[in-house]
Design a protein around this motif. Structure first.
Motif, mmCIF file in Angstrom:
data_model
loop_
_atom_site.group_PDB
_atom_site.id
_atom_site.type_symbol
_atom_site.label_atom_id
_atom_site.label_comp_id
_atom_site.label_asym_id
_atom_site.label_seq_id
_atom_site.Cartn_x
_atom_site.Cartn_y
_atom_site.Cartn_z
ATOM 1 N N PRO A 179 0.801 -1.223 0.000
ATOM 2 C CA PRO A 179 0.000 0.000 0.000
ATOM 3 C C PRO A 179 0.839 1.281 0.000
ATOM 4 C CG PRO A 179 -0.871 -1.584 1.573
ATOM 5 C CD PRO A 179 0.438 -2.128 1.090
ATOM 6 N N ALA A 180 1.958 1.299 0.717
ATOM 7 C CA ALA A 180 2.780 2.506 0.795
ATOM 8 C C ALA A 180 3.343 2.875 -0.577
ATOM 9 C CB ALA A 180 3.915 2.314 1.799
ATOM 10 N N VAL A 181 3.806 1.861 -1.306
ATOM 11 C CA VAL A 181 4.343 2.109 -2.642
ATOM 12 C C VAL A 181 3.233 2.540 -3.590
ATOM 13 C CG1 VAL A 181 5.431 1.036 -4.657
ATOM 14 C CG2 VAL A 181 6.283 0.549 -2.353
ATOM 15 N N SER A 182 2.080 1.881 -3.492
ATOM 16 C CA SER A 182 0.945 2.255 -4.330
ATOM 17 C C SER A 182 0.552 3.708 -4.080
ATOM 18 C CB SER A 182 -0.238 1.331 -4.040
ATOM 19 O OG SER A 182 -1.364 1.701 -4.796
ATOM 20 N N GLN A 183 0.578 4.115 -2.809
ATOM 21 C CA GLN A 183 0.239 5.492 -2.464
ATOM 22 C C GLN A 183 1.231 6.477 -3.066
ATOM 23 O OE1 GLN A 183 -2.482 6.951 -0.698
ATOM 24 N NE2 GLN A 183 -1.466 8.669 -1.706
ATOM 25 N N MET A 184 2.503 6.132 -3.071
ATOM 26 C CA MET A 184 3.513 7.008 -3.659
ATOM 27 C C MET A 184 3.260 7.213 -5.152
ATOM 28 S SD MET A 184 6.942 5.561 -1.754
ATOM 29 C CE MET A 184 8.068 6.602 -2.681
ATOM 30 N N TYR A 185 2.922 6.136 -5.846
ATOM 31 C CA TYR A 185 2.631 6.240 -7.278
ATOM 32 C C TYR A 185 1.352 7.042 -7.525
ATOM 33 C CZ TYR A 185 6.342 3.276 -9.129
ATOM 34 O OH TYR A 185 7.568 2.788 -9.526
ATOM 35 N N LEU A 229 -4.934 0.669 -8.915
ATOM 36 C CA LEU A 229 -4.848 2.124 -8.862
ATOM 37 C C LEU A 229 -6.227 2.691 -8.551
ATOM 38 C CD1 LEU A 229 -3.076 4.672 -9.420
ATOM 39 C CD2 LEU A 229 -3.756 4.476 -11.823
ATOM 40 N N ASP A 230 -6.264 3.790 -7.808
ATOM 41 C CA ASP A 230 -7.527 4.457 -7.493
ATOM 42 C C ASP A 230 -8.334 4.639 -8.776
ATOM 43 O OD1 ASP A 230 -9.493 6.589 -7.031
ATOM 44 O OD2 ASP A 230 -8.499 6.874 -5.108
ATOM 45 N N ARG A 231 -9.547 4.146 -8.775
ATOM 46 C CA ARG A 231 -10.364 4.159 -9.991
ATOM 47 C C ARG A 231 -10.594 5.576 -10.511
ATOM 48 N NH1 ARG A 231 -16.497 1.637 -10.529
ATOM 49 N NH2 ARG A 231 -16.680 1.824 -12.798
ATOM 50 N N ARG A 232 -10.704 6.532 -9.598
ATOM 51 C CA ARG A 232 -10.942 7.907 -10.029
ATOM 52 C C ARG A 232 -9.779 8.438 -10.853
ATOM 53 N NH1 ARG A 232 -12.042 10.248 -4.153
ATOM 54 N NH2 ARG A 232 -10.290 8.828 -3.826
ATOM 55 N N LEU A 233 -8.551 8.078 -10.454
ATOM 56 C CA LEU A 233 -7.381 8.518 -11.204
ATOM 57 C C LEU A 233 -7.357 7.879 -12.593
ATOM 58 C CD1 LEU A 233 -4.613 8.382 -8.444
ATOM 59 C CD2 LEU A 233 -5.746 10.407 -9.357
ATOM 60 N N VAL A 234 -7.762 6.617 -12.664
ATOM 61 C CA VAL A 234 -7.819 5.925 -13.956
ATOM 62 C C VAL A 234 -8.830 6.613 -14.864
ATOM 63 C CG1 VAL A 234 -8.375 3.771 -15.121
ATOM 64 C CG2 VAL A 234 -7.132 3.726 -12.954
ATOM 65 N N THR A 235 -10.001 6.935 -14.319
ATOM 66 C CA THR A 235 -11.051 7.575 -15.113
ATOM 67 C C THR A 235 -10.609 8.937 -15.620
ATOM 68 O OG1 THR A 235 -12.805 6.430 -13.886
ATOM 69 C CG2 THR A 235 -13.417 8.432 -15.064
ATOM 70 N N ILE A 236 -10.033 9.746 -14.727
ATOM 71 C CA ILE A 236 -9.616 11.095 -15.114
ATOM 72 C C ILE A 236 -8.541 11.050 -16.196
ATOM 73 C CG2 ILE A 236 -8.461 13.197 -14.309
ATOM 74 C CD1 ILE A 236 -9.795 12.666 -11.571
ATOM 75 N N SER A 237 -7.508 10.263 -15.965
ATOM 76 C CA SER A 237 -6.408 10.214 -16.928
ATOM 77 C C SER A 237 -6.875 9.641 -18.264
ATOM 78 C CB SER A 237 -5.242 9.396 -16.369
ATOM 79 O OG SER A 237 -5.633 8.068 -16.077
ATOM 80 N N SER A 238 -7.744 8.645 -18.220
ATOM 81 C CA SER A 238 -8.244 8.032 -19.457
ATOM 82 C C SER A 238 -9.100 9.004 -20.249
ATOM 83 C CB SER A 238 -9.057 6.768 -19.140
ATOM 84 O OG SER A 238 -8.261 5.795 -18.510
ATOM 85 N N PHE A 239 -9.988 9.712 -19.553
ATOM 86 C CA PHE A 239 -10.865 10.625 -20.282
ATOM 87 C C PHE A 239 -10.101 11.831 -20.821
ATOM 88 C CE2 PHE A 239 -14.095 14.003 -20.659
ATOM 89 C CZ PHE A 239 -14.920 13.382 -21.592
ATOM 90 N N LEU A 240 -9.169 12.349 -20.048
ATOM 91 C CA LEU A 240 -8.352 13.459 -20.563
ATOM 92 C C LEU A 240 -7.572 13.028 -21.801
ATOM 93 C CD1 LEU A 240 -6.945 15.126 -17.302
ATOM 94 C CD2 LEU A 240 -8.792 15.936 -18.780
#
Length: 467
Positions: A179-185, A229-240
């Motif tokens: 989790p700590a590494v995932s949070q850093m990314y 990865l946090d789903r919201r980040l996936v959605t934002i980056s994908s849609f942009l």
């Protein structure tokens, strides 16, 4: 951003030259050296007096800087985060996702840098920069512009440190993928996405593609290692990325495969429940259509670039997909994510309808041309929907949470407007400038240049392409 709701900053002083370090630059704007007994004419001070005066100045400088940061963050939470979404929503991504990490970054900064916290500090400074760019609408535009640029530079510096801190992802070292590494990314990705927002608020898109490429590269690394990865980040980056592709002049042609059906399930990037309705004013279905139209345009470009006739199976797929997007109905959409308030549901639906009509324009300017009267009708419908959105907002009065429409539908549609149908677009674009989002003015300039080129006889489609 809005005059009636802007944060008061009466203690701000005019900036001096740009030769300061980031800390000194920000501090100077909010303090006067002479007010702390630091004048060079004060030669009678003892060593202790001088040291005490220096400490007093540094403490006061830090105090003033803390006030500035607090007020910028308050402006971001109260005004900017709401402004950036098309309709008010309790789970606003710009606040629920980024603000908690920014506050953790601020705490890290106060306690001294710690390994893994640089990404959050970058988010903190990026949000402050976005807020400062927003406050250029006040009577201290030049001051806030320089503050914003200084804060954004700090965000870049901390992001650079965050990227250097990221551990290598290795399947053979699964203990590194906790989790700590995932949070850093995730913090690094969030920092880059917030810098995109800061650029949009400023009106500078020079780094847009660089930022998106960086985000997508990190996301790919995480997917390759099966790190969630946090789903919201996936959605934002994908849609942009999808939106960016629609107005790119550098997309590579894609060979057409006669063996695969179109569209196939692999081309669907979004699913119901990703809250695109409240974040960008579009449904997952329409967002997938948008992506699929881009793929079709790349398939068509392949044949054109090779001076070959378009394959009959591709033409057939294009005609079938035209029927698909034409038969779309908002009644078939799951709109559970829209807020319960009636006015917000209505606003959300109008945004979606505007996107649906502009999708038609995008398809017919990039894949299959349509008759001029049909294009004019699509353009007019988008204009009417967008004007209706502004009319609804105007009726809500100053107590209504101010939000701004996503600009893609208006940009795609207005570029194709003929001379006789531009008055409504002129009114809409001029009205949108009240939101003080820098990118709006830049896009409006592109539209006017596209019109001028069309009027001079240039027939290239889409109209924005040669600008």
């Amino acid at each position: 951003m809005r005059g009636e709701r802007r944060t008061k900053q009466s203690f701000v002083q005019n900036p001096r030259s740009n030769n300061n370090t980031p800390d000194e630059s920000v501090s100077w704007m909010f303090s006067r050296h002479g007010s702390y007994g630091m004048s060079s004419s004060s030669t009678g001070y003892s060593h202790v007096d001088s040291m005490t005066s220096t400490i007093s100045f540094e403490l006061d400088k830090r105090y003033r800087q803390n006030i500035l940061e607090s007020q910028l963050m308050e402006n971001y939470v109260r005004n900017v985060a709401t402004l950036l979404q098309p309709i008010p929503h309790s789970q606003n991504t710009y606040s629920s996702l980024y603000v908690p990490n920014a506050l953790l970054g601020s705490a890290t900064l106060r306690g001294g840098p710690t390994r893994g916290g640089s990404g959050r500090v970058a988010i903190f400074f990026s949000l402050l920069a976005t807020s400062a760019f927003n406050l250029r609408a006040t009577n201290m535009a030049s001051t806030f512009d320089e503050v914003a640029r200084t804060l954004r530079l700090k965000a870049f510096n901390w992001l650079h440190m965050a990227l250097e801190e990221l551990p290598e992802l290795d399947h053979g070292k699964m203990d590194l993928c906790g989790p700590a590494v995932s949070q850093m990314y995730e913090s690094a990705i969030s920092a880059i996405l917030t810098l995109i927002t800061a650029d949009i608020m400023e009106g500078s898109m020079n780094e847009y593609q660089v930022h998106l490429s960086g985000v997508n590269r990190i996301c790919k690394q995480m997917r390759n290692q099966s790190i969630e990865l946090d789903r919201r980040l996936v959605t934002i980056s994908s849609f942009l990325t999808v939106l960016s592709d629609t107005t790119s002049v550098d997309l590579l042609p894609i060979p057409w495969s006669t063996r695969n059906a179109f569209p196939n399930s692999a081309s669907n990037m979004f699913t119901d429940g990703c809250n695109l309705e409240v974040t960008y004013g579009i449904t997952a279905t329409l967002a997938n259509y948008l992506h699929q139209v881009t793929i079709l345009s790349q398939n068509v470009s392949h044949f054109i670039s090779q001076n070959l006739p378009i394959h009959p199976t591709l033409l057939s797929a294009c005609h079938e997909f035209s029927k698909t997007i034409s038969s779309w109905s908002i009644d078939c959409e799951n709109l559970a994510s829209l807020p319960a308030a009636n006015c917000n549901v209505f606003l959300g639906k109008i945004h979606i309808l505007a996107f649906a009509q502009s999708l038609q324009i995008y398809f017919h300017t990039r894949v299959l041309p349509c008759a001029d009267p049909d294009m004019a009708l699509y353009v007019q419908r988008v204009a009417e929907y967008l004007m209706e959105i502004e009319a609804v907002r105007a009726k809500q009065g100053i107590n209504f949470n101010v939000t701004a429409s996503i600009m893609w539908p208006g940009f795609i549609a207005s570029c194709e407007a003929g001379p006789d149908s531009r008055d409504i677009w002129h009114e809409w674009w001029e009205g949108m400038r009240k939101y003080q989002i820098g990118n709006i003015s830049k896009l409006w300039m592109v539209v006017k240049q596209a019109w001028a080129m069309r009027d001079e006889g240039l027939k290239e489609v889409p109209a924005w392409m040669p600008v």
